[in-house]
Design an enzyme around this catalytic site. Structure first.
Site, PDB file in Angstrom:
ATOM      1  N   GLU A  46       0.800  -1.236   0.000  1.00 38.08           N
ATOM      2  CA  GLU A  46       0.000   0.000   0.000  1.00 38.08           C
ATOM      3  C   GLU A  46       0.826   1.276   0.000  1.00 38.08           C
ATOM      4  OE1 GLU A  46       0.385  -2.253   2.426  1.00 38.08           O
ATOM      5  OE2 GLU A  46       0.308  -1.358   4.428  1.00 38.08           O
ATOM      6  N   GLU A  77      -3.726  -4.545   9.335  1.00 37.53           N
ATOM      7  CA  GLU A  77      -4.214  -5.580   8.412  1.00 37.53           C
ATOM      8  C   GLU A  77      -5.614  -6.094   8.738  1.00 37.53           C
ATOM      9  OE1 GLU A  77      -2.852  -5.855   5.693  1.00 37.53           O
ATOM     10  OE2 GLU A  77      -0.851  -5.021   6.056  1.00 37.53           O
ATOM     11  N   TYR A 127      -4.421 -10.584   9.805  1.00 36.18           N
ATOM     12  CA  TYR A 127      -5.409 -10.245   8.777  1.00 36.18           C
ATOM     13  C   TYR A 127      -6.784 -10.834   9.135  1.00 36.18           C
ATOM     14  CZ  TYR A 127      -1.498  -9.119   5.608  1.00 36.18           C
ATOM     15  OH  TYR A 127      -0.381  -8.578   5.028  1.00 36.18           O
TER      16      TYR A 127
HETATM   17  N1  BES Z   1       1.074  -4.403   3.783  1.00 32.92           N
HETATM   18  C1  BES Z   1       0.823  -5.680   3.225  1.00 32.92           C
HETATM   19  C2  BES Z   1       2.067  -6.370   2.732  1.00 32.92           C
HETATM   20  C3  BES Z   1       3.163  -6.525   3.754  1.00 32.92           C
HETATM   21  C4  BES Z   1       2.891  -6.790   5.077  1.00 32.92           C
HETATM   22  C5  BES Z   1       4.479  -6.413   3.365  1.00 32.92           C
HETATM   23  C6  BES Z   1       3.919  -6.925   6.000  1.00 32.92           C
HETATM   24  C7  BES Z   1       5.497  -6.546   4.282  1.00 32.92           C
HETATM   25  C8  BES Z   1       5.218  -6.801   5.604  1.00 32.92           C
HETATM   26  C9  BES Z   1      -0.198  -5.610   2.102  1.00 32.92           C
HETATM   27  O1  BES Z   1      -1.202  -4.682   2.320  1.00 32.92           O
HETATM   28  C10 BES Z   1      -0.901  -6.930   2.053  1.00 32.92           C
HETATM   29  O2  BES Z   1      -1.475  -7.284   3.031  1.00 32.92           O
HETATM   30  N2  BES Z   1      -0.876  -7.617   0.924  1.00 32.92           N
HETATM   31  C11 BES Z   1      -1.582  -8.847   0.750  1.00 32.92           C
HETATM   32  C12 BES Z   1      -2.845  -8.583  -0.025  1.00 32.92           C
HETATM   33  C13 BES Z   1      -3.999  -9.477   0.291  1.00 32.92           C
HETATM   34  C14 BES Z   1      -4.270  -9.649   1.745  1.00 32.92           C
HETATM   35  C15 BES Z   1      -5.221  -9.015  -0.448  1.00 32.92           C
HETATM   36  C16 BES Z   1      -0.659  -9.800   0.005  1.00 32.92           C
HETATM   37  O3  BES Z   1       0.453  -9.391  -0.339  1.00 32.92           O
HETATM   38  O4  BES Z   1      -1.021 -10.926  -0.209  1.00 32.92           O
HETATM   39 ZN    ZN Z   2      -2.489  -5.232   3.894  1.00 29.03          ZN
END
Ligand code: BES
Ligand code: ZN
Length: 593
Positions: A263, A310, A375
């Site tokens: 994001e 999350e 999440y």
């Molecule tokens: N912010 C996260 C990705 C992240 C978290 C990178 C912690 C490094 C450390 C991003 O928003 C995310 O959650 N991406 C998910 C998307 C999905 C839940 C729809 C992914 O990468 O799978």
């Molecule tokens: Zn996320």
């Protein structure tokens, strides 16, 4: 001395950074960022200032007046990196550090031209969350300190640079054959939202405030796939209030990107594996967009409160999709989330302390405990509150919450205090303490069901018992429904069942990576040879950790697939991000010889 973030040397008694000015030369030959950062402090300061660094080579440190600042680099800690201790002379308002990042900087991934789609130009991008900003800039690398930034990024002249910031023009670089791109980020962000990428990029506009960037070969596909983004922004604004970041642009990265999306404000970074061709995987866009409120406006104070980012965002993502695509498929989306929650709980064990929402991460690398728990358990906690007070009042509460804490970074406890203040008695009624401070799932975890979900789960159970779903039933399944069905099948099936699945659903040639990965996980765990080449092709291309972990784990079940995994990994490794390599290596550690 007060170190409130276990992942930073930041000390609350010391001066704080306010604005960072980057002058960066992106050196593709040496795979490093070379340049300087000027750190403007909140007020004139003197004495000790500790910054986070990891693998960074310091060349000089000077004050705004040009006076040399004495500095000392501590011995490296495997998780935190090295503390850079500065001794600021009286009246320091700004200090400039000349430095270079290491070719091993975890935040950066570099691609030679032959590793890109176009094969003509190199590509690089950063991924700073959770604690990797310190590998590209000496900084107070904790979300407790918010910074604005300005940047001048110089790249080879055929490339375009983008950042998590507003574009502020470009001009020929000082060195011949280079171009300098300027950026301004006027809004205060936590350092993990600092982001940069450079490559042969082209863009397509969706609306006056939204566009997508991608390699030219991919940009049309991306322009179709994300065509709903303006409606998504409007839907999210109805829920949470105005979009505060001016633009919402997206960048499609090479398939080695270890995440689905990131994001980065004003410039969401995305895996190309969401380009299914039918807009079926746009939940990732809804998710990253939702972070514009939950995460980027209201930020977790440390990674111990990561669920605040999350959990709320996962809840918000599903609200947006319900509003846009209808509530009929809502239970299916939650069921897909439930599967990843179950997998994470099983991986760590339901008694593991990392299954608490509020975690204690002293001495723990956030990358090692990344999972679906913050999440999905987080989103279920949010839903428990929503169901207790009712949807309408909850959306009102969310707007107040975002309004009260916008541009700040908060803890789980601050959230609960606010909840108590606004909706007294709610925390106790939903048993917030169990959600936050106890392992596993509380007994009042919300249940999401629908007749359709029940039917899909029943069809999967019947399949395991030898019954095949009828053609007229299958005919109504889109890729989301098929995914739910596949996810509820046993992890190992006999040859006849696998032949039937592949024959009836045409799974092996699928371009939808969610379906393909689910299918390959079952087929590989079943030692089903017809998929071996497809698995090899996918794993040589895609570095998204969400797919690598289950696929390399599935290959652990048989000697033949273990050998295949080792062979594929030996070839794929060089193209994987260092985070992806860690995930694969930990999956392969469980192979018993
Ligand atoms: N912010 C996260 C990705 C992240 C978290 C990178 C912690 C490094 C450390 C991003 O928003 C995310 O959650 N991406 C998910 C998307 C999905 C839940 C729809 C992914 O990468 O799978
Ligand atoms: Zn996320």
């Amino acid at each position: 001395m007060a170190q409130l973030d276990p992942h930073s040397y930041f000390d609350t008694t010391q001066p704080v950074s306010r604005h960072l000015y980057f002058k960066w030369f992106v050196d593709f030959d040496r795979r490093r960022i070379d340049g300087s950062v000027a750190i403007e402090l909140a007020e004139p300061s003197a004495g000790c200032l500790d910054l986070d660094t990891k693998g960074i080579e310091i060349h000089s440190v000077r004050t705004q007046a040009g006076a040399a600042v004495p500095w000392q680099l501590g011995s490296p800690d495997a998780i935190l990196g090295s503390r850079l201790r500065l001794d600021l002379p009286e009246g320091t308002t700004s200090l400039t550090i000349h430095y270079a990042s290491s070719p091993e900087a975890v935040a950066l991934q570099w691609f030679a031209p032959e590793m890109t789609l176009g094969k003509r130009h190199p590509f690089m991008y950063s991924q700073c969350q959770a604690i990797h900003a310190r590998t590209i800039v000496p900084c107070q690398d904790t979300p407790r300190v918010r910074i604005r930034y300005s940047a001048a990024v110089t790249v080879p002249e055929k490339l375009t640079a983008v950042m998590s910031a507003g574009p502020a023009g470009d001009r020929p670089g000082e060195k011949p054959g280079t171009r300098t791109f300027l950026f301004e980020m006027p809004q205060a962000i936590p350092p993990y939202l600092l982001a940069v990428a450079a490559g042969d990029l082209e863009s397509r506009d969706f609306s006056p405030r939204a566009r997508v960037w991608a390699e030219p070969e991919m940009v049309e596909k991306a322009a179709y796939e994300f065509g709903e983004v303006e409606q998504m922004i409007e839907t999210a604004e109805e829920l949470f209030g105005p979009y505060e970041w001016d633009r919402y642009d997206m960048l499609v990265l090479p398939p080695a990107f270890p995440f689905g999306g990131m994001e980065n404000p004003r410039m969401t970074f995305l895996t190309p594996t969401v380009l299914a061709g039918d807009r079926s995987l746009v939940d990732v866009i809804a998710h990253e967009l939702a972070h514009s409120w939950t995460g980027n406006l209201v930020t977790n104070a440390t990674m111990e409160h990561f669920w605040l980012n999350e959990g709320f965002t996962t809840w918000a993502e599903r609200q947006i999709l319900d509003a846009l695509h209808g509530e009929a498929a809502s239970a299916l989306r939650w069921a897909i989330g439930q599967k990843s929650l179950d997998e994470s709980m099983a991986r760590f064990g339901i008694d593991s302390p990392v299954t608490k929402l509020r975690t204690d991460l002293r001495g723990v690398d956030p990358d090692d405990v990344f999972s679906s728990i913050p999440y999905e358990k987080g989103a279920r906690f949010v839903t428990a509150i929503e169901r207790h007070i009712g949807h309408k009042r909850f959306v009102e509460f969310m707007r107040k919450y975002i309004g009260a804490f916008r541009f700040t970074s908060i803890t789980s406890e601050e959230f609960i205090d606010f909840l108590e203040q606004e909706l007294p008695g709610t925390a106790a009624a939903v048993n917030a303490n169990a959600w936050l401070y106890e392992t596993g799932m509380p007994p009042n975890a919300p249940v999401f069901r629908s007749d359709e979900l029940d039917a899909l789960v029943a069809a999967a159970a019947a399949f395991a018992g030898g019954l095949r779903p009828a053609p007229q039933q299958i005919a109504g399944w889109d890729s989301g429904r098929l995914l739910v069905f596949l996810q509820h099948l046993p992890r190992q099936l006999n040859r006849e069942s696998l032949d039937w699945l592949d024959g009836n659903f045409n799974l092996t040639p699928r371009g939808n990576f969610e379906i393909l990965a689910e299918w390959l996980a079952i087929a590989l765990a079943s030692d089903y040879e017809p998929v071996f080449e497809r698995a090899r092709r996918m794993l040589l291309e895609v570095g998204r950790m969400k797919f690598l972990r289950p696929l390399y784990s599935a290959m652990g079940s048989h000697p033949r697939t273990r050998a295949l995994a080792k062979e594929i990994y030996a070839e794929a490794k060089a193209g994987y991000h260092s985070l992806s390599r860690r995930v694969v290596e930990s999956a392969m550690e469980t192979y018993d010889e």
